[in-house]
Write an enzyme that holds these catalytic residues in place. Structure first.
Site, PDB file in Angstrom:
ATOM      1  N   ARG A  77       0.852  -1.191   0.000  1.00  0.00           N
ATOM      2  CA  ARG A  77       0.000   0.000   0.000  1.00  0.00           C
ATOM      3  C   ARG A  77       0.892   1.247   0.000  1.00  0.00           C
ATOM      4  O   ARG A  77       1.720   1.409   0.889  1.00  0.00           O
ATOM      5  CB  ARG A  77      -0.901  -0.021   1.242  1.00  0.00           C
ATOM      6  CG  ARG A  77      -1.725   1.219   1.383  1.00  0.00           C
ATOM      7  CD  ARG A  77      -2.690   1.173   2.575  1.00  0.00           C
ATOM      8  NE  ARG A  77      -3.357   2.445   2.667  1.00  0.00           N
ATOM      9  CZ  ARG A  77      -3.393   3.210   3.755  1.00  0.00           C
ATOM     10  NH1 ARG A  77      -2.859   2.798   4.884  1.00  0.00           N
ATOM     11  NH2 ARG A  77      -3.989   4.381   3.721  1.00  0.00           N
ATOM     12  N   HIS A 121      -3.092  11.018   1.053  1.00  0.00           N
ATOM     13  CA  HIS A 121      -2.526  10.793   2.381  1.00  0.00           C
ATOM     14  C   HIS A 121      -1.914  12.125   2.840  1.00  0.00           C
ATOM     15  O   HIS A 121      -0.728  12.244   3.076  1.00  0.00           O
ATOM     16  CB  HIS A 121      -1.496   9.656   2.333  1.00  0.00           C
ATOM     17  CG  HIS A 121      -1.219   9.015   3.649  1.00  0.00           C
ATOM     18  ND1 HIS A 121      -1.364   7.663   3.878  1.00  0.00           N
ATOM     19  CD2 HIS A 121      -0.795   9.526   4.827  1.00  0.00           C
ATOM     20  CE1 HIS A 121      -1.025   7.363   5.123  1.00  0.00           C
ATOM     21  NE2 HIS A 121      -0.677   8.497   5.724  1.00  0.00           N
ATOM     22  N   GLU A 166      -7.497   8.292   6.564  1.00  0.00           N
ATOM     23  CA  GLU A 166      -7.735   8.926   7.867  1.00  0.00           C
ATOM     24  C   GLU A 166      -8.207  10.384   7.759  1.00  0.00           C
ATOM     25  O   GLU A 166      -7.494  11.309   8.142  1.00  0.00           O
ATOM     26  CB  GLU A 166      -6.470   8.858   8.719  1.00  0.00           C
ATOM     27  CG  GLU A 166      -5.965   7.442   8.935  1.00  0.00           C
ATOM     28  CD  GLU A 166      -4.685   7.388   9.774  1.00  0.00           C
ATOM     29  OE1 GLU A 166      -4.116   8.462  10.070  1.00  0.00           O
ATOM     30  OE2 GLU A 166      -4.260   6.289  10.135  1.00  0.00           O
ATOM     31  N   ASN A 294      -7.425   1.549  10.181  1.00  0.00           N
ATOM     32  CA  ASN A 294      -6.091   1.740  10.755  1.00  0.00           C
ATOM     33  C   ASN A 294      -6.214   1.697  12.266  1.00  0.00           C
ATOM     34  O   ASN A 294      -7.024   2.431  12.848  1.00  0.00           O
ATOM     35  CB  ASN A 294      -5.504   3.089  10.335  1.00  0.00           C
ATOM     36  CG  ASN A 294      -5.134   3.115   8.857  1.00  0.00           C
ATOM     37  OD1 ASN A 294      -5.252   2.105   8.165  1.00  0.00           O
ATOM     38  ND2 ASN A 294      -4.686   4.250   8.381  1.00  0.00           N
ATOM     39  N   TYR A 296      -3.970   1.317  16.046  1.00  0.00           N
ATOM     40  CA  TYR A 296      -2.686   1.286  16.753  1.00  0.00           C
ATOM     41  C   TYR A 296      -2.837   1.023  18.239  1.00  0.00           C
ATOM     42  O   TYR A 296      -2.024   0.345  18.845  1.00  0.00           O
ATOM     43  CB  TYR A 296      -1.942   2.622  16.566  1.00  0.00           C
ATOM     44  CG  TYR A 296      -1.436   2.785  15.156  1.00  0.00           C
ATOM     45  CD1 TYR A 296      -0.156   2.390  14.814  1.00  0.00           C
ATOM     46  CD2 TYR A 296      -2.251   3.291  14.154  1.00  0.00           C
ATOM     47  CE1 TYR A 296       0.320   2.499  13.516  1.00  0.00           C
ATOM     48  CE2 TYR A 296      -1.796   3.405  12.847  1.00  0.00           C
ATOM     49  CZ  TYR A 296      -0.509   2.999  12.540  1.00  0.00           C
ATOM     50  OH  TYR A 296      -0.058   3.090  11.256  1.00  0.00           O
ATOM     51  N   GLU A 373      -3.545  -0.425   8.245  1.00  0.00           N
ATOM     52  CA  GLU A 373      -2.346  -0.027   8.992  1.00  0.00           C
ATOM     53  C   GLU A 373      -2.424  -0.588  10.390  1.00  0.00           C
ATOM     54  O   GLU A 373      -3.477  -0.522  11.038  1.00  0.00           O
ATOM     55  CB  GLU A 373      -2.231   1.500   9.140  1.00  0.00           C
ATOM     56  CG  GLU A 373      -1.757   2.220   7.927  1.00  0.00           C
ATOM     57  CD  GLU A 373      -1.647   3.731   8.175  1.00  0.00           C
ATOM     58  OE1 GLU A 373      -1.386   4.156   9.327  1.00  0.00           O
ATOM     59  OE2 GLU A 373      -1.840   4.473   7.205  1.00  0.00           O
TER      60      GLU A 373
END
Ligand code: IFM
Length: 470
Positions: A77, A121, A166, A294, A296, A373
């Site tokens: 990606r 992005h 995002e 995504n 985290y 991600e």
């Protein structure tokens, strides 16, 4: 043999983004982006770091393609830099810019890797920012035009198109808190920018459908929010955080509406949704083929006025985690003692990833999901043997991959998993101070050194699951 085998065809990938890796900001006709301007403005990024050189990926494309090929990935990606393709954000394409992405796509295909292209992005052409940027409604149509140019050039050779990465970050951090480019602050501007980004997504979906048969989706950063206590104000903080970070973007795209509680909270915080015009939500909610997630870290939140109570309940009260503290909405992120943290301060709790995936499956059904991600910022260093041993990253990835497996077992349709990131890179306002890569980048020389996690992840991709000892 993997201990937890994944379904046949599951895509193992890694991700990067243009401004974070490419460098070469003045080469081959690229125009300036808002991140060039922002990073060159004193005080905006840590140590004044910029993406001028970054990982030098633009000049090292062949070497990086080999790095990707040797990793044995199913997919890679990357993002396309709008200002490389349209230096002023509109008008005829800069052929040299398109040629670079054509070489990237062909190089991936020849190595058996599916190219996954993100169209935005965060690197808006500065020329468009000068005309209002994402506060200007017209930027949405500019984005659709640019998307058609990219898809016209790369077509179905790109296996999946992601419109935005995002939008919370580019809309809210860029135009709400001002922590990211272009550094504008205010609830009203954060809402307007987010809405126009979503309009841009919808317009791009339409443009892409007319140009390519490849699947089209959007990537959102999503968090699972837990209230610090069961006090009603903390419960409210968790609901508000969920509205502002998650449902603000999920609901218009997948349900053609903004959540009622979000509209009320925005009103209380001094903003409004007046920018929304009739027909906008229909345009934003054009059907997508998949949703990129995504993830985290998890987030525990408290009411901002209850920090002393949160401290007394044993929480760490400080700037922990991405996006949990949202002063405009009275939400404070707090940390749990005894939890592991990434070098960014983000709390590690893979169960949150399973929760998010299961929730999406339940609340927004029949939509294939991809983890686009997931990764760990660690205090890496190069040892005396010249290698980078990063057991912390391997442990983090193994736990999150297991969390994806749990979601699959619960019946969730997850089609792939992408590590952030293929290589260490420019981490926005944090500059080069944190490293997320499977590959170490020696910034002064540009040398790439695959870390232990790179070799480990190759085994994951090859065996289609976690290797036995994990
Ligand atoms: O580096 C970023 C990326 O650009 C977007 N998602 C989060 C990553 C780590 O912060």
């Amino acid at each position: 043999m993997a201990t937890a085998p994944f379904p046949d065809g599951f895509l193992w990938g890694a991700a990067t983004a243009a401004y974070q890796v490419e460098g070469a900001v003045h080469e081959d006709g690229r125009g300036p982006s808002i991140w060039d301007t922002f990073s060159h403005t004193p005080g905006r990024t840590l140590n004044g770091d910029t993406g001028d050189v970054a990982c030098g990926h633009y000049g090292r494309l062949d070497e990086d393609l080999d790095l990707i090929g040797a990793l044995g990935l199913g997919a890679y990606r990357f993002s396309v830099a709008w200002p490389r393709v349209q230096p002023d954000g509109k008008g005829p394409a800069n052929q040299a810019g398109l040629d670079f992405y054509r070489r990237l796509v062909d190089g991936l295909r020849s190595r058996g890797v599916v190219p996954v292209a993100t169209l935005y992005h965060w690197d808006l052409p500065q020329a468009l920012e000068d005309q209002g940027g994402w506060l200007a409604r017209g930027t949405a149509q500019r984005f659709a035009d640019y998307s058609a140019v990219v898809a016209g050039a790369l077509g179905d050779d790109v296996g999946m198109y992601i419109t935005l990465n995002e939008p919370w970050c580019s809309g809210w951090l860029g135009y709400g808190t001002g922590a990211h480019a272009p550094g504008t602050r205010g609830v009203a501007s954060g809402v307007a920018a987010s809405h126009h980004l979503l309009l841009a997504h919808g317009a791009a979906v339409e443009a892409l459908r007319a140009t390519t048969r490849s699947p089209v989706g959007i990537t959102l950063n999503l968090n699972h929010y837990t209230p610090a206590t069961d006090h009603e104000l903390d419960l409210r903080a968790a609901r508000v955080a969920d509205a502002v970070l998650n449902r603000f973007y999920l609901d218009p795209v997948l349900r053609a509406s903004y959540p009622e509680d979000l509209v009320q909270e925005v009103g209380r915080a001094g903003g409004s949704f007046e920018v929304v015009r009739p027909g906008d939500l229909e345009a934003i909610s054009r059907p997508v083929d998949f949703l990129g997630v995504n993830f985290y870290s998890t987030a525990v939140v408290a009411d901002m006025g209850r920090e002393d109570e949160a401290r007394a309940a044993g929480y760490l009260v400080g700037p922990v985690g991405p996006g949990e503290t949202n002063a405009s909405f009275g939400v404070r992120g707090v940390g749990r003692q005894g939890m592991e943290h990434l070098s960014t301060g983000w709390e590690v709790d893979p169960a949150g990833l399973t929760e998010i995936l299961v929730r999406l499956h339940r609340e927004y059904p029949r939509l294939p999901l991809y983890v686009t991600e997931n990764g760990a910022a660690q205090h890496d260093y190069r040892g005396p043997d010249g290698a980078v041993h990063d057991p912390g990253r391997i442990a983090y990835l193994a736990r999150h991959i297991a969390a994806v497996h749990d979601a699959l077992k619960a019946g969730v349709d997850v089609g792939g998993y992408f590590v952030w990131s293929l290589m260490d890179n420019f981490e926005w306002a944090l500059g080069y101070s944190v490293r997320f890569g499977l590959t170490w980048v020696d910034y002064p020389t540009g040398e790439r050194v695959p870390k232990d996690s790179y070799h480990w992840y190759r085994r994951v991709a090859r065996s289609n699951g976690l290797p036995p000892e994990d």
